[in-house]
Design a protein around this motif. Structure first.
Motif, short mmCIF file in Angstrom:
data_model
loop_
_atom_site.label_atom_id
_atom_site.label_comp_id
_atom_site.label_asym_id
_atom_site.label_seq_id
_atom_site.Cartn_x
_atom_site.Cartn_y
_atom_site.Cartn_z
N GLY A 29 0.82 -1.22 0.00
CA GLY A 29 0.00 0.00 0.00
C GLY A 29 0.85 1.26 0.00
O GLY A 29 0.54 2.23 -0.72
N PHE A 30 1.92 1.25 0.78
CA PHE A 30 2.80 2.41 0.81
C PHE A 30 3.48 2.63 -0.53
O PHE A 30 3.57 3.77 -1.03
CB PHE A 30 3.83 2.22 1.91
N VAL A 31 3.97 1.56 -1.16
CA VAL A 31 4.65 1.69 -2.45
C VAL A 31 3.68 2.18 -3.52
O VAL A 31 4.02 3.04 -4.35
CB VAL A 31 5.31 0.35 -2.85
N VAL A 32 2.46 1.63 -3.54
CA VAL A 32 1.47 2.05 -4.55
C VAL A 32 1.10 3.51 -4.35
O VAL A 32 1.02 4.30 -5.31
CB VAL A 32 0.23 1.14 -4.48
N MET A 33 0.87 3.91 -3.10
CA MET A 33 0.50 5.29 -2.83
C MET A 33 1.64 6.25 -3.19
O MET A 33 1.42 7.29 -3.83
CB MET A 33 0.13 5.44 -1.36
N LEU A 34 2.86 5.88 -2.83
CA LEU A 34 4.00 6.73 -3.15
C LEU A 34 4.26 6.76 -4.65
O LEU A 34 4.59 7.80 -5.23
CB LEU A 34 5.24 6.25 -2.41
N GLY A 35 4.10 5.59 -5.32
CA GLY A 35 4.30 5.55 -6.76
C GLY A 35 3.30 6.39 -7.52
O GLY A 35 3.65 7.09 -8.48
N SER A 36 2.03 6.33 -7.12
CA SER A 36 1.02 7.16 -7.78
C SER A 36 1.30 8.64 -7.56
O SER A 36 1.13 9.47 -8.47
CB SER A 36 -0.37 6.80 -7.25
N MET A 37 1.74 8.99 -6.35
CA MET A 37 2.07 10.38 -6.08
C MET A 37 3.21 10.86 -6.97
O MET A 37 3.14 11.93 -7.60
CB MET A 37 2.45 10.55 -4.62
N LEU A 38 4.27 10.06 -7.05
CA LEU A 38 5.41 10.45 -7.87
C LEU A 38 5.04 10.49 -9.35
O LEU A 38 5.49 11.39 -10.08
CB LEU A 38 6.57 9.47 -7.64
N ALA A 39 4.22 9.54 -9.80
CA ALA A 39 3.83 9.54 -11.21
C ALA A 39 3.02 10.80 -11.56
O ALA A 39 3.28 11.46 -12.57
CB ALA A 39 3.03 8.28 -11.52
N ASP A 40 2.05 11.13 -10.71
CA ASP A 40 1.26 12.34 -10.97
C ASP A 40 2.12 13.59 -10.91
O ASP A 40 1.96 14.52 -11.72
CB ASP A 40 0.13 12.44 -9.95
N GLN A 41 3.07 13.63 -9.98
CA GLN A 41 3.92 14.80 -9.87
C GLN A 41 4.85 14.92 -11.06
O GLN A 41 5.11 16.03 -11.56
CB GLN A 41 4.73 14.73 -8.57
#
Length: 390
Positions: A77-89
């Motif tokens: 969950g942490f990796v998915v949430m961080l990955g989506s944040m970085l991708a959007d940014q």
């Protein structure tokens, strides 16, 4: 030639061959041994949770599986949430890149009186040799990256399997080790095992609690500033700052500062100031109270252990250095005899007052003793002669 000499030479050659074979095998298996060491510390960390569940009637295998499932779910969950944040940014920064480039070019033209344009800059960058070389190197390095990723996944799987077996079959492993030792040594091994479980588990749980407090504090700051992805950034700061020794605080604060800079450059300064102030509060107020009963070691010893662990085993040594040193300190503390400290001001760092008077009295006493020796009969010549060693 003596009869024993050929046998001695053969024995020396055999011992040298065994040493070389053992050294070769150790260097070949060093990766596996490090994985087993990591798995053992992970099993020690989750032993309190598994033991509590087993005491309530849950089988150790099922309890270990549930603990690992919770850890895996939280990590994914942490990796998915961080990955989506970085991708959007990253997408946002790519979309806004022409505007950033136009602002930079306009500033250069106004400052240095030049006539640059975005089209010329883009053409010069796209036609440059370093970009072509970079693309070629990246294309050839795709296989290396894939091999590294696959090797990392295999290593994670190996550590997971060993730690699962160590945690699920902990009692059987202890019985197996104790079965080859005399009763006195068995008590010492079990005591060391219990200390290692307490210290490692206490270190992990105290770090987890401090990560939770740090994440909540940084979430309140980021949310008040209006920084996007505040929950993911708060989780990032909490975990990285607590579970990566020495440089974790700087790595944890860099990402929120970068995201805040895209919103407003002044927000990055606010985040930097808050990170520095909270770090001081954590080091001097929060951490001593939370770790006093778990890993109560001096900060200098902790820092030195992290450096030593990094020098020996890299990042893995840095992670397991503090609980290992805490375990060793607690185990050796039971065999070190301690005495009551004398009531002396110098113990507390204070010097005695009237030190000059004390030295004067000591000289006066020595002078009186010399006079008595001079007046004495046989000792007169010895005391009166300055060349006499006595």
């Amino acid at each position: 030639m003596p009869r024993w000499l050929p046998r001695a030479m053969l024995l020396a050659l055999a011992l040298y061959a065994c040493f070389q074979l053992g050294s070769w095998a150790f260097h070949q298996l060093i990766g596996l041994l490090i994985n087993i060491l990591i798995a053992f510390f992970i099993a020690l960390a989750i032993e309190p949770a598994v033991g509590r569940m087993a005491a309530r009637g849950v089988r150790r295998g099922i309890a270990t599986f549930l603990v690992f499932f919770g850890i895996l779910a939280g990590s994914v969950g942490f990796v998915v949430m961080l990955g989506s944040m970085l991708a959007d940014q990253i997408v946002t920064m790519v979309e806004e890149f022409p505007k950033y480039l136009d602002s930079v070019i306009s500033w250069i033209n106004q400052t240095f009186q030049t006539e640059l344009s975005r089209v010329e800059v883009q053409d010069s960058v796209l036609r440059s040799d370093w970009l072509k070389n970079y693309v070629e190197d990246s294309a050839t390095g795709v296989l290396d990256v894939s091999a590294t990723v696959l090797g990392g996944l295999f290593r994670v799987l190996t550590i997971f399997l060993f730690s699962f077996y160590f945690a699920a079959d902990g009692p059987r492993l202890r019985r197996t080790i104790c079965s080859v030792l005399p009763p006195a040594k068995q008590a010492e091994v079990l005591r060391a095992w219990e200390i290692a479980v307490d210290k490692t588990g206490g270190y992990i749980y105290s770090r987890g609690l401090m990560a939770l407090i740090s994440g909540v504090a940084h979430y309140i700051l980021l949310e008040s500033l209006g920084v996007p992805y505040a929950p993911a950034l708060a989780v990032w700061v909490g975990l990285v700052s607590q579970f990566i020794p020495t440089i974790g605080t700087y790595l944890a604060g860099a990402l929120p500062m970068l995201i805040a800079f895209t919103v407003d450059p002044w927000y990055a300064l606010w985040v930097l100031g808050f990170v520095v102030i909270y770090q001081q509060f954590e080091n001097y107020v929060l951490q001593p109270k939370l770790t006093a009963r778990t890993v109560d070691i001096h900060p200098a010893v902790a820092f030195g252990s992290v450096i030593a662990g990094t020098a020996l085993m890299g990042a893995v040594g840095a992670l397991i250095a503090i609980p290992a040193v805490a375990t060793l300190q607690a185990f050796l503390g039971a065999y070190v005899r301690r005495y009551d400290v004398t009531d002396d001001p110098r113990v507390h760092g204070h010097r005695r007052r009237g030190r000059g008077r004390l030295l004067g009295r000591a000289r006066e006493t020595l002078g009186k003793g010399r006079a008595v020796l001079v007046r004495g009969g046989p000792g007169r010549s010895r005391a009166a002669d300055p060349a006499d060693p006595a």
